[in-house]
Design a protein around this motif. Structure first.
Motif, PDB file in Angstrom:
ATOM      1  N   VAL A  10      -3.250  15.909  -1.235  1.00  0.00           N
ATOM      2  CA  VAL A  10      -2.424  14.698  -1.320  1.00  0.00           C
ATOM      3  C   VAL A  10      -1.424  14.829  -2.466  1.00  0.00           C
ATOM      4  CG1 VAL A  10      -2.445  12.189  -1.596  1.00  0.00           C
ATOM      5  CG2 VAL A  10      -4.324  13.331  -0.396  1.00  0.00           C
ATOM      6  N   ASP A  13     -10.387  11.744  -2.398  1.00  0.00           N
ATOM      7  CA  ASP A  13      -9.164  11.384  -3.111  1.00  0.00           C
ATOM      8  C   ASP A  13      -9.363  10.072  -3.871  1.00  0.00           C
ATOM      9  OD1 ASP A  13      -6.446  11.569  -3.914  1.00  0.00           O
ATOM     10  OD2 ASP A  13      -5.922  10.082  -2.388  1.00  0.00           O
ATOM     11  N   LYS A  61       2.748  14.541  -2.800  1.00  0.00           N
ATOM     12  CA  LYS A  61       3.352  13.513  -3.652  1.00  0.00           C
ATOM     13  C   LYS A  61       3.263  13.936  -5.125  1.00  0.00           C
ATOM     14  CE  LYS A  61       1.717  10.069  -0.346  1.00  0.00           C
ATOM     15  NZ  LYS A  61       0.820   8.913  -0.101  1.00  0.00           N
ATOM     16  N   HIS A 116      -2.711  11.010  -7.434  1.00  0.00           N
ATOM     17  CA  HIS A 116      -3.821  11.302  -6.532  1.00  0.00           C
ATOM     18  C   HIS A 116      -4.596  12.511  -7.044  1.00  0.00           C
ATOM     19  CE1 HIS A 116      -2.558   8.569  -3.217  1.00  0.00           C
ATOM     20  NE2 HIS A 116      -1.364   8.764  -3.749  1.00  0.00           N
ATOM     21  N   TYR A 124       2.261   1.522  -3.566  1.00  0.00           N
ATOM     22  CA  TYR A 124       1.187   1.902  -4.477  1.00  0.00           C
ATOM     23  C   TYR A 124       0.862   3.389  -4.349  1.00  0.00           C
ATOM     24  CZ  TYR A 124      -3.503   2.104  -6.506  1.00  0.00           C
ATOM     25  OH  TYR A 124      -4.604   2.439  -7.255  1.00  0.00           O
ATOM     26  N   ASN A 125       0.735   3.875  -3.141  1.00  0.00           N
ATOM     27  CA  ASN A 125       0.367   5.269  -2.909  1.00  0.00           C
ATOM     28  C   ASN A 125       1.470   6.245  -3.307  1.00  0.00           C
ATOM     29  OD1 ASN A 125      -2.329   5.150  -1.858  1.00  0.00           O
ATOM     30  ND2 ASN A 125      -1.505   4.247   0.009  1.00  0.00           N
ATOM     31  N   GLN A 126       2.707   5.754  -3.358  1.00  0.00           N
ATOM     32  CA  GLN A 126       3.801   6.624  -3.789  1.00  0.00           C
ATOM     33  C   GLN A 126       3.868   6.750  -5.312  1.00  0.00           C
ATOM     34  OE1 GLN A 126       5.572   8.363  -1.506  1.00  0.00           O
ATOM     35  NE2 GLN A 126       4.233   7.342  -0.033  1.00  0.00           N
ATOM     36  N   MET A 151       0.827  -1.206   0.000  1.00  0.00           N
ATOM     37  CA  MET A 151       0.000   0.000   0.000  1.00  0.00           C
ATOM     38  C   MET A 151       0.861   1.256   0.000  1.00  0.00           C
ATOM     39  SD  MET A 151      -3.002  -0.956  -0.418  1.00  0.00           S
ATOM     40  CE  MET A 151      -3.622   0.738  -0.350  1.00  0.00           C
ATOM     41  N   THR A 159      -7.389   7.605  -7.161  1.00  0.00           N
ATOM     42  CA  THR A 159      -6.062   7.383  -7.736  1.00  0.00           C
ATOM     43  C   THR A 159      -6.163   6.854  -9.160  1.00  0.00           C
ATOM     44  OG1 THR A 159      -5.957   5.140  -6.815  1.00  0.00           O
ATOM     45  CG2 THR A 159      -5.021   6.927  -5.493  1.00  0.00           C
TER      46      THR A 159
END
Length: 299
Positions: A67, A139, A71, A62, A56-58, A53, A141
């Motif tokens: 957010v 948010d 990033k 977004h 993935y979020n990096q 996770m 992605t």
């Protein structure tokens, strides 16, 4: 079986100075890494799930502005990441086809700039879409190379609309009709969901169209990227050259008798092919095209 053969093949593939090959390798490598992390996270919950996770979020883009500001690199990294097998398969297939077609006409240097421009525009359209349609603070992605690939596809169709390609079960289709069909299919699938992703595709397609139209008028939108990449390459080559010791051979006391230099056809052919590879076939002068046509028929 030679255990290093696979590595050798990859090195050889990358040394061909084909930007399309490099993009394919990066996309596939990131897909494999994310897939392995996801597989481990599904099997062993806990730390491994957190690792997936976090990764993935990096990497993804977004839509929520707060957010995204934390990033911002997601605007670049998202276009190299996939999770779905069919998603990456069709994107890489189209990247291979239309990326190499684009490269053969406009050169190798313009591949990565247009790929990035298409992805950035698609990403910004995605963010704008969700900023206008969803409540503040929501948010979502996005990931995938679809917007970048659409930019290359539409760029090819704009540059050479009547160029024909063969499709399985359909036959020969002109690029302009293929590009139009892909865009229409995207638009009519909006009611099925993924509005932001589809509009990102349209943003990438618009980028490809505008890029070619401006290029035909003498403006290359990707030139800042080309300057940046060339500066980095020159810096790296400069660092390598400083580590090498210069060596000057002594002059020979023997007298060298110069003969009449006969034109080396193979050398000039290689030079022209390198020029086409770097800048595209349109960079050749009329004399160079005539020479290439003449001597290619003699082969």
């Amino acid at each position: 079986m030679n255990g290093t053969s696979f590595q050798s093949d990859i090195r050889y593939w990358l040394k061909q100075e084909n930007a399309v090959n490099h993009l394919l390798v990066w996309n596939i490598a990131i897909f494999v890494v994310l897939g392995l992390l996801r597989l481990v996270s599904l099997s062993y919950f806990g730390v491994s799930d957190l690792v997936f996770m976090f990764s993935y979020n990096q990497i993804v883009l977004h839509s929520e502005l707060g957010v995204f500001l934390r990033k911002p690199w997601g605007l670049i990294t998202y276009m190299f990441a996939h999770l779905n097998v069919f998603h990456i398969f069709f994107n890489m297939l189209n990247l291979f086809w239309f990326g190499n077609l684009f490269r053969s006409f406009l050169g190798n240097k313009r591949i990565l700039p247009l790929y990035l421009l298409g992805g950035i525009t698609g990403g910004l359209v995605y963010m704008l879409c969700f900023h206008l349609l969803l409540p503040a603070g929501t948010d979502t992605t996005m990931l995938g190379a679809s917007a970048s690939v659409m930019a290359l596809l539409v760029a090819c169709a704009t540059l050479m609309p009547n160029y024909e390609i063969g499709l399985l079960l359909i036959g020969s289709v002109r690029l302009k009709w293929l590009a139009l069909a892909v865009i229409v299919l995207d638009l009519i699938s909006i009611p099925q969901g993924n509005l932001g992703g589809i509009l990102a595709h349209v943003g990438g397609a618009a980028t490809g169209f505008i890029y070619i139209k401006l290029l035909q008028n003498g403006t290359d939108l990707g030139q800042p990227f080309i300057w940046c990449f060339e500066a980095i390459a020159n810096l790296r080559s400069g660092n390598r050259s400083t580590t090498k010791r210069s060596f000057k051979p002594k002059k020979s006391p023997l007298k060298v008798v110069k003969k009449n230099i006969v034109e080396n056809k193979q050398l000039r052919l290689d030079q022209l092919l390198d020029k086409i590879n770097e800048r595209g076939i349109e960079s050749l002068s009329a004399e160079e095209k005539a020479w290439l046509d003449k001597h290619s028929q003699e082969q």
